[in-house]
Design an enzyme around this catalytic site. Structure first.
Site, PDB file in Angstrom:
ATOM      1  N   LYS A  40      -2.409 -25.894 -45.667  1.00 56.08           N
ATOM      2  CA  LYS A  40      -3.157 -27.154 -45.496  1.00 56.08           C
ATOM      3  C   LYS A  40      -4.494 -26.871 -44.807  1.00 56.08           C
ATOM      4  O   LYS A  40      -4.705 -25.771 -44.279  1.00 56.08           O
ATOM      5  CB  LYS A  40      -2.320 -28.161 -44.700  1.00 56.08           C
ATOM      6  CG  LYS A  40      -1.929 -27.743 -43.300  1.00 56.08           C
ATOM      7  CD  LYS A  40      -0.764 -28.604 -42.807  1.00 56.08           C
ATOM      8  CE  LYS A  40      -0.223 -28.115 -41.486  1.00 56.08           C
ATOM      9  NZ  LYS A  40      -0.667 -28.818 -40.323  1.00 56.08           N
ATOM     10  N   ARG A 140       6.165 -38.432 -34.472  1.00 58.90           N
ATOM     11  CA  ARG A 140       5.081 -38.526 -35.459  1.00 58.90           C
ATOM     12  C   ARG A 140       5.555 -39.293 -36.690  1.00 58.90           C
ATOM     13  O   ARG A 140       5.178 -40.433 -36.891  1.00 58.90           O
ATOM     14  CB  ARG A 140       4.607 -37.108 -35.802  1.00 58.90           C
ATOM     15  CG  ARG A 140       3.275 -37.050 -36.474  1.00 58.90           C
ATOM     16  CD  ARG A 140       2.664 -35.672 -36.437  1.00 58.90           C
ATOM     17  NE  ARG A 140       3.434 -34.652 -37.143  1.00 58.90           N
ATOM     18  CZ  ARG A 140       3.011 -33.395 -37.306  1.00 58.90           C
ATOM     19  NH1 ARG A 140       1.849 -33.013 -36.797  1.00 58.90           N
ATOM     20  NH2 ARG A 140       3.746 -32.514 -37.950  1.00 58.90           N
ATOM     21  N   HIS A 170      10.356 -31.432 -37.225  1.00 60.67           N
ATOM     22  CA  HIS A 170       9.263 -30.586 -36.727  1.00 60.67           C
ATOM     23  C   HIS A 170       9.358 -30.554 -35.206  1.00 60.67           C
ATOM     24  O   HIS A 170       9.496 -31.600 -34.567  1.00 60.67           O
ATOM     25  CB  HIS A 170       7.928 -31.185 -37.177  1.00 60.67           C
ATOM     26  CG  HIS A 170       6.756 -30.287 -36.937  1.00 60.67           C
ATOM     27  ND1 HIS A 170       6.703 -28.994 -37.396  1.00 60.67           N
ATOM     28  CD2 HIS A 170       5.579 -30.492 -36.288  1.00 60.67           C
ATOM     29  CE1 HIS A 170       5.539 -28.444 -37.045  1.00 60.67           C
ATOM     30  NE2 HIS A 170       4.853 -29.341 -36.368  1.00 60.67           N
ATOM     31  N   ARG A 223       8.449 -22.910 -42.798  1.00 57.22           N
ATOM     32  CA  ARG A 223       7.091 -23.396 -43.112  1.00 57.22           C
ATOM     33  C   ARG A 223       6.143 -22.542 -42.269  1.00 57.22           C
ATOM     34  O   ARG A 223       5.897 -22.829 -41.109  1.00 57.22           O
ATOM     35  CB  ARG A 223       6.994 -24.893 -42.759  1.00 57.22           C
ATOM     36  CG  ARG A 223       8.146 -25.732 -43.355  1.00 57.22           C
ATOM     37  CD  ARG A 223       7.996 -27.218 -43.049  1.00 57.22           C
ATOM     38  NE  ARG A 223       7.941 -27.539 -41.639  1.00 57.22           N
ATOM     39  CZ  ARG A 223       8.971 -28.000 -40.921  1.00 57.22           C
ATOM     40  NH1 ARG A 223      10.165 -28.204 -41.464  1.00 57.22           N
ATOM     41  NH2 ARG A 223       8.808 -28.282 -39.640  1.00 57.22           N
ATOM     42  N   TYR A 268     -32.929 -25.747 -26.808  1.00 57.73           N
ATOM     43  CA  TYR A 268     -33.032 -27.163 -26.435  1.00 57.73           C
ATOM     44  C   TYR A 268     -32.654 -27.353 -24.971  1.00 57.73           C
ATOM     45  O   TYR A 268     -31.683 -26.762 -24.491  1.00 57.73           O
ATOM     46  CB  TYR A 268     -32.076 -28.001 -27.286  1.00 57.73           C
ATOM     47  CG  TYR A 268     -32.503 -28.133 -28.728  1.00 57.73           C
ATOM     48  CD1 TYR A 268     -33.689 -28.782 -29.065  1.00 57.73           C
ATOM     49  CD2 TYR A 268     -31.717 -27.618 -29.749  1.00 57.73           C
ATOM     50  CE1 TYR A 268     -34.070 -28.910 -30.397  1.00 57.73           C
ATOM     51  CE2 TYR A 268     -32.088 -27.744 -31.076  1.00 57.73           C
ATOM     52  CZ  TYR A 268     -33.277 -28.395 -31.390  1.00 57.73           C
ATOM     53  OH  TYR A 268     -33.649 -28.520 -32.701  1.00 57.73           O
ATOM     54  N   CYS A 314     -27.760 -24.212 -31.174  1.00 56.66           N
ATOM     55  CA  CYS A 314     -28.407 -25.215 -32.047  1.00 56.66           C
ATOM     56  C   CYS A 314     -27.504 -25.484 -33.256  1.00 56.66           C
ATOM     57  O   CYS A 314     -26.441 -24.883 -33.394  1.00 56.66           O
ATOM     58  CB  CYS A 314     -29.751 -24.705 -32.548  1.00 56.66           C
ATOM     59  SG  CYS A 314     -30.832 -24.012 -31.298  1.00 56.66           S
ATOM     60  N   ASP A 316     -27.988 -24.607 -36.359  1.00 57.68           N
ATOM     61  CA  ASP A 316     -27.952 -23.517 -37.344  1.00 57.68           C
ATOM     62  C   ASP A 316     -28.165 -22.131 -36.745  1.00 57.68           C
ATOM     63  O   ASP A 316     -28.068 -21.136 -37.459  1.00 57.68           O
ATOM     64  CB  ASP A 316     -29.061 -23.736 -38.393  1.00 57.68           C
ATOM     65  CG  ASP A 316     -29.192 -25.196 -38.747  1.00 57.68           C
ATOM     66  OD1 ASP A 316     -28.216 -25.739 -39.280  1.00 57.68           O
ATOM     67  OD2 ASP A 316     -30.239 -25.797 -38.436  1.00 57.68           O
TER      68      ASP A 316
HETATM   69  C1  LIG Z   1       5.473 -30.293 -40.450  1.00 56.30           C
HETATM   70  C2  LIG Z   1       4.802 -28.972 -40.231  1.00 56.30           C
HETATM   71  N1  LIG Z   1       5.462 -27.853 -40.547  1.00 56.30           N
HETATM   72  C3  LIG Z   1       4.909 -26.634 -40.389  1.00 56.30           C
HETATM   73  C4  LIG Z   1       3.643 -26.501 -39.868  1.00 56.30           C
HETATM   74  C5  LIG Z   1       3.076 -25.116 -39.662  1.00 56.30           C
HETATM   75  O1  LIG Z   1       2.952 -24.867 -38.301  1.00 56.30           O
HETATM   76  P1  LIG Z   1       2.436 -23.454 -37.773  1.00 56.30           P
HETATM   77  O2  LIG Z   1       1.034 -23.336 -38.266  1.00 56.30           O
HETATM   78  O3  LIG Z   1       2.484 -23.601 -36.291  1.00 56.30           O
HETATM   79  O4  LIG Z   1       3.326 -22.426 -38.333  1.00 56.30           O
HETATM   80  C6  LIG Z   1       2.926 -27.635 -39.502  1.00 56.30           C
HETATM   81  C7  LIG Z   1       1.584 -27.479 -38.939  1.00 56.30           C
HETATM   82  O5  LIG Z   1       0.999 -28.287 -38.317  1.00 56.30           O
HETATM   83  C8  LIG Z   1       3.518 -28.902 -39.700  1.00 56.30           C
HETATM   84  O6  LIG Z   1       2.864 -30.025 -39.375  1.00 56.30           O
END
Ligand SMILES: Cc1ncc(COP(=O)(O)O)c(C=O)c1O
Length: 372
Positions: A40, A140, A170, A223, A268, A314, A316
């Protein structure tokens, strides 16, 4: 935003390091566990499609994303593997998800009812795969009670156009030394899923921190996110069970150099006043690239020397104090190694009082990613 292909400020992505981090996790995790690569937020700023290619080569059998468009980007790039959308998606996109064979997290029966109605109306034959989210202490998304879990299971028994593919939670503190909150969540998850007569194919709890430090956590799917990018999920709090290889190196070059007179100022707000004879270099990176303004005072590396960023960053460009005159186009390392010195992503995050996740995600596309 354009990609700055005609510039020397570059984020190098070491795909072999991604492969190595995943392969080490596959060795470490319990047998029979699947690993989905979390790509993601454009692969945490590393580039989702290229990261996904490396992850697949290393043995990842699926991917996780946060929003529907990220899943569609992978499908468009030709990935046919399972893709799980971890965030909640507007039910209006049910058909689009089903036709792209995506799996999606779900947190309410109302959503299931509406999705079912949409699929029935469309006469589609594909089922939409669903992963039921359980909120065990993250606060969440997700169902919270045993009654709700039982109701969800009954719902799937009575309705056929959605497929109960997974159930998950999670953890909020899997990267902490104090395990009490983790243990409470684990216990709640185990109690909630014990209400199911039949478990779905995927029962999962593990992000990177859980995979590294809490083996045997009722998860047959990992995950795997931040650790794949070679970054310790806990910062530097907990030791890695195997050495993670950093994936991103950021470098730029000296675009301009000058020698200062006593009292001349930089940037700046004229916040830095030079001493007689100091060499000041300019580098083409700034907060428009995600190189945050708060990095004033932090170091970069030139020929193995730490050089302070002087004056305000700055949009850039920013300026650094050099130990001696160097040639224009000399390499400047912002993250990574230069001779015997290293600046890690963790060091940048510490300086900014944030986490490395935010630093890599915050780098804009104006910095080209080069895959090596
Ligand atoms: C639901 C869920 N699973 C897995 C992950 C992956 O987490 P990590 O990058 O800490 O392995 C995330 C990341 O935010 C998440 O929101």
């Amino acid at each position: 935003m354009v990609v700055g292909i005609h510039r020397k400020t570059i984020a190098y992505i070491d795909t072999q390091a991604i492969i190595s981090n995943i392969q080490q996790e596959i060795q470490w995790m319990d047998k029979g566990t699947a690993l989905y690569a979390v790509v993601k937020a454009d692969g945490y700023g590393h580039g989702a499609v290229e990261v996904a290619k490396a992850a697949r080569e290393a043995g990842a059998t699926g991917f996780c994303v946060a929003i529907l468009d990220e899943a569609l980007e992978l499908r468009k790039a030709g990935f046919t593997e399972p893709i799980l959308i971890l965030g909640l998606v507007d039910v209006a996109y049910t058909e689009l998800m089903a036709s792209n064979k995506l799996s999606v997290a779900v947190s309410s029966i109302k959503w299931l009812d509406q999705a079912q109605a949409i699929l029935k109306k469309s006469n589609r034959t594909e089922k939409l795969a669903v992963h039921v989210a359980l909120d065990t202490g993250m606060g969440r998304i997700g169902f919270k009670t045993a009654d709700e879990v039982q109701a969800v299971e009954k719902w799937f028994e009575a309705n056929e156009s959605l497929y109960f593919e997974g159930i998950f939670t999670h953890f909020a503190k899997a990267d902490s030394r104090d395990e009490s909150h983790f243990n409470q969540q684990m216990e709640k998850f185990n109690v909630l899923i014990s209400n199911l007569h039949q478990k779905p194919p995927f029962v999962h709890t593990a992000n990177s921190a859980t995979a590294l430090w809490h083996k045997g956590c009722s998860s047959n799917l990992i995950r795997f996110g931040i650790a794949m990018y070679g970054l310790n999920p806990s910062g530097s709090l907990l030791p890695e069970p195997y050495p993670l290889k950093p994936v991103m190196r950021i470098s730029s070059e000296i675009s301009h150099i000058k020698q200062m007179q006593e009292g001349e100022t930089i940037g700046y707000g004229a916040t830095y006043r030079a001493h007689e004879g100091e060499w000041i270099g300019t580098i083409p990176i700034g907060y428009g690239d995600g190189w945050r303004r708060d990095l004033q005072g932090h170091d970069v590396l030139v020929e193995g020397h730490r050089c302070e960023i002087v004056g305000r960053v700055c949009m850039d460009q920013c300026m650094i104090r050099l130990p001696y005159e160097v040639a224009e186009k000399t390499e400047v390392v912002l993250v990574g190694q230069s001779q015997n010195e290293t600046i890690s992503m963790q060091e940048i995050a510490d300086y900014l009082h944030t986490i490395h996740y935010e630093v890599t995600c915050g780098l804009t596309t104006r910095i080209p990613r080069k895959y090596i």
